[in-house]
Structures are given as C-alpha cells and as structure tokens.
Design an enzyme around this catalytic site. Structure first.
Site, PDB file in Angstrom:
ATOM      1  N   GLU A  54      -3.054  -4.620  -3.253  1.00 38.42           N
ATOM      2  CA  GLU A  54      -3.586  -5.493  -4.291  1.00 38.42           C
ATOM      3  C   GLU A  54      -3.611  -4.791  -5.645  1.00 38.42           C
ATOM      4  O   GLU A  54      -3.236  -5.374  -6.670  1.00 38.42           O
ATOM      5  CB  GLU A  54      -5.011  -5.956  -3.944  1.00 38.42           C
ATOM      6  CG  GLU A  54      -5.108  -6.721  -2.646  1.00 38.42           C
ATOM      7  CD  GLU A  54      -5.396  -5.857  -1.418  1.00 38.42           C
ATOM      8  OE1 GLU A  54      -6.077  -6.363  -0.511  1.00 38.42           O
ATOM      9  OE2 GLU A  54      -4.937  -4.690  -1.367  1.00 38.42           O
ATOM     10  N   CYS A  79     -10.279  -4.590   0.033  1.00 40.35           N
ATOM     11  CA  CYS A  79     -11.379  -3.622   0.137  1.00 40.35           C
ATOM     12  C   CYS A  79     -12.283  -3.769  -1.090  1.00 40.35           C
ATOM     13  O   CYS A  79     -11.981  -4.507  -2.030  1.00 40.35           O
ATOM     14  CB  CYS A  79     -10.827  -2.203   0.242  1.00 40.35           C
ATOM     15  SG  CYS A  79     -10.147  -1.546  -1.312  1.00 40.35           S
ATOM     16  N   ASN A  89       0.837  -1.187   0.000  1.00 43.85           N
ATOM     17  CA  ASN A  89       0.000   0.000   0.000  1.00 43.85           C
ATOM     18  C   ASN A  89       0.881   1.249   0.000  1.00 43.85           C
ATOM     19  O   ASN A  89       1.962   1.281   0.581  1.00 43.85           O
ATOM     20  CB  ASN A  89      -0.995   0.002   1.159  1.00 43.85           C
ATOM     21  CG  ASN A  89      -0.374  -0.147   2.526  1.00 43.85           C
ATOM     22  OD1 ASN A  89       0.510  -0.978   2.739  1.00 43.85           O
ATOM     23  ND2 ASN A  89      -0.840   0.643   3.480  1.00 43.85           N
ATOM     24  N   GLU A 132       0.318   5.225   0.687  1.00 44.69           N
ATOM     25  CA  GLU A 132      -0.599   6.275   1.131  1.00 44.69           C
ATOM     26  C   GLU A 132      -0.176   7.638   0.606  1.00 44.69           C
ATOM     27  O   GLU A 132       0.991   7.862   0.270  1.00 44.69           O
ATOM     28  CB  GLU A 132      -0.636   6.322   2.662  1.00 44.69           C
ATOM     29  CG  GLU A 132      -1.265   5.112   3.280  1.00 44.69           C
ATOM     30  CD  GLU A 132      -1.323   5.163   4.793  1.00 44.69           C
ATOM     31  OE1 GLU A 132      -1.968   4.286   5.363  1.00 44.69           O
ATOM     32  OE2 GLU A 132      -0.712   6.071   5.412  1.00 44.69           O
ATOM     33  N   CYS A 143     -10.598  -2.917  -4.469  1.00 45.34           N
ATOM     34  CA  CYS A 143      -9.661  -3.972  -4.875  1.00 45.34           C
ATOM     35  C   CYS A 143     -10.400  -5.222  -5.337  1.00 45.34           C
ATOM     36  O   CYS A 143      -9.972  -5.888  -6.278  1.00 45.34           O
ATOM     37  CB  CYS A 143      -8.703  -4.310  -3.734  1.00 45.34           C
ATOM     38  SG  CYS A 143      -7.471  -3.012  -3.456  1.00 45.34           S
ATOM     39  N   CYS A 157      -4.027   0.665  -2.654  1.00 39.85           N
ATOM     40  CA  CYS A 157      -3.896  -0.550  -1.861  1.00 39.85           C
ATOM     41  C   CYS A 157      -2.865  -1.481  -2.497  1.00 39.85           C
ATOM     42  O   CYS A 157      -2.605  -1.417  -3.693  1.00 39.85           O
ATOM     43  CB  CYS A 157      -5.238  -1.276  -1.779  1.00 39.85           C
ATOM     44  SG  CYS A 157      -6.543  -0.313  -1.002  1.00 39.85           S
TER      45      CYS A 157
END
Length: 132
Positions: free
Chosen positions: A58, A89, A45, A47, A92, A56
C-alpha cells in the site's frame, strides 16, 4: 465505485503482487491505488533483511503515485493469497488516511472473497493535520 471498477483495481493489485520481494516471510501482497484522475498506481511489498526497512504494498503504491504528481485518491485494493482477507497494517492505514482520506478500501483474496470498507472504518478517530 462500480463492481467493474473494483474488479479492475483487484486485477491490477493481483498483478502487482507477482512482483513482491518477500524472500523472508513469503507473504506476497499487491495493492492498486486509483487517483481522482483515473490513473492507477500499483505496489507490492518489498522486504529487507532489516525488517524495519520493509515496505508494504500500500505504501509503495501511494509513494509511486505521489512521486508522479498525483495528490487525490478515491480507492485502494489490497490482494493477498490468504484464507482471511488482509487489511492494511497500522502504518499503512495512517499513510492512506493522510493521502487518501476516507477513500474506499477493497480487500480481496484468490478465493474470490471481497470486502469493501471505508478508511474511516479501518482507522476511526484518525490523527491528521487538523490536530496540528
């Protein structure tokens, strides 16, 4: 997929997690995606202070694989240092469905817990190009 193959993906996702850029949430996630060719692509990930621009792990793994010319995938592992296993999430899940279809999803943590699901379990009645 064999237990050994799953362990390889979990290891790759765990190593990718070390590169996470999570200065705001401190929630570090790693992912490893296996292409049908056998190549493994990892992601962590990343940010951003504008949280909507955060990616993310993935999606990073999927986009890396796509940018390298891969188009078929059969498994993804997601690793986080959490008590409960961390599934992808919603965003994703949609990306994984688009590019990985009903692939195997391996969730793991540093406590040795592992759960294996199919994308169809995580995203039933998925929207895809068949609706267009």
């Amino acid at each position: 997929m064999t237990d050994e193959e799953r362990a390889i993906l979990i290891g790759a996702a765990s190593r990718a997690r070390q590169h996470a850029h999570a200065p705001y949430s401190h929630f570090r996630v790693g992912a490893a995606l296996r292409a049908n060719s056998g190549r493994i692509f990892t992601g962590c990930n990343v940010e951003n202070s504008t949280f909507g621009l955060t990616l993310c792990a993935e999606r990073v793994a999927v986009f890396k694989a796509l940018s390298e010319g891969e188009r078929g995938f059969d498994a993804v592992a997601v690793v986080a240092d959490t008590e409960r296993l961390t599934p992808p999430c919603g965003a994703c899940r949609q990306i994984l469905w688009e590019f990985c279809r009903d692939s195997e999803v391996i969730l793991s943590n540093f406590r040795g817990q592992i759960i294996v699901r199919r994308m169809s379990d995580l995203l039933p009645d998925a929207f895809d190009a068949s609706f267009l």
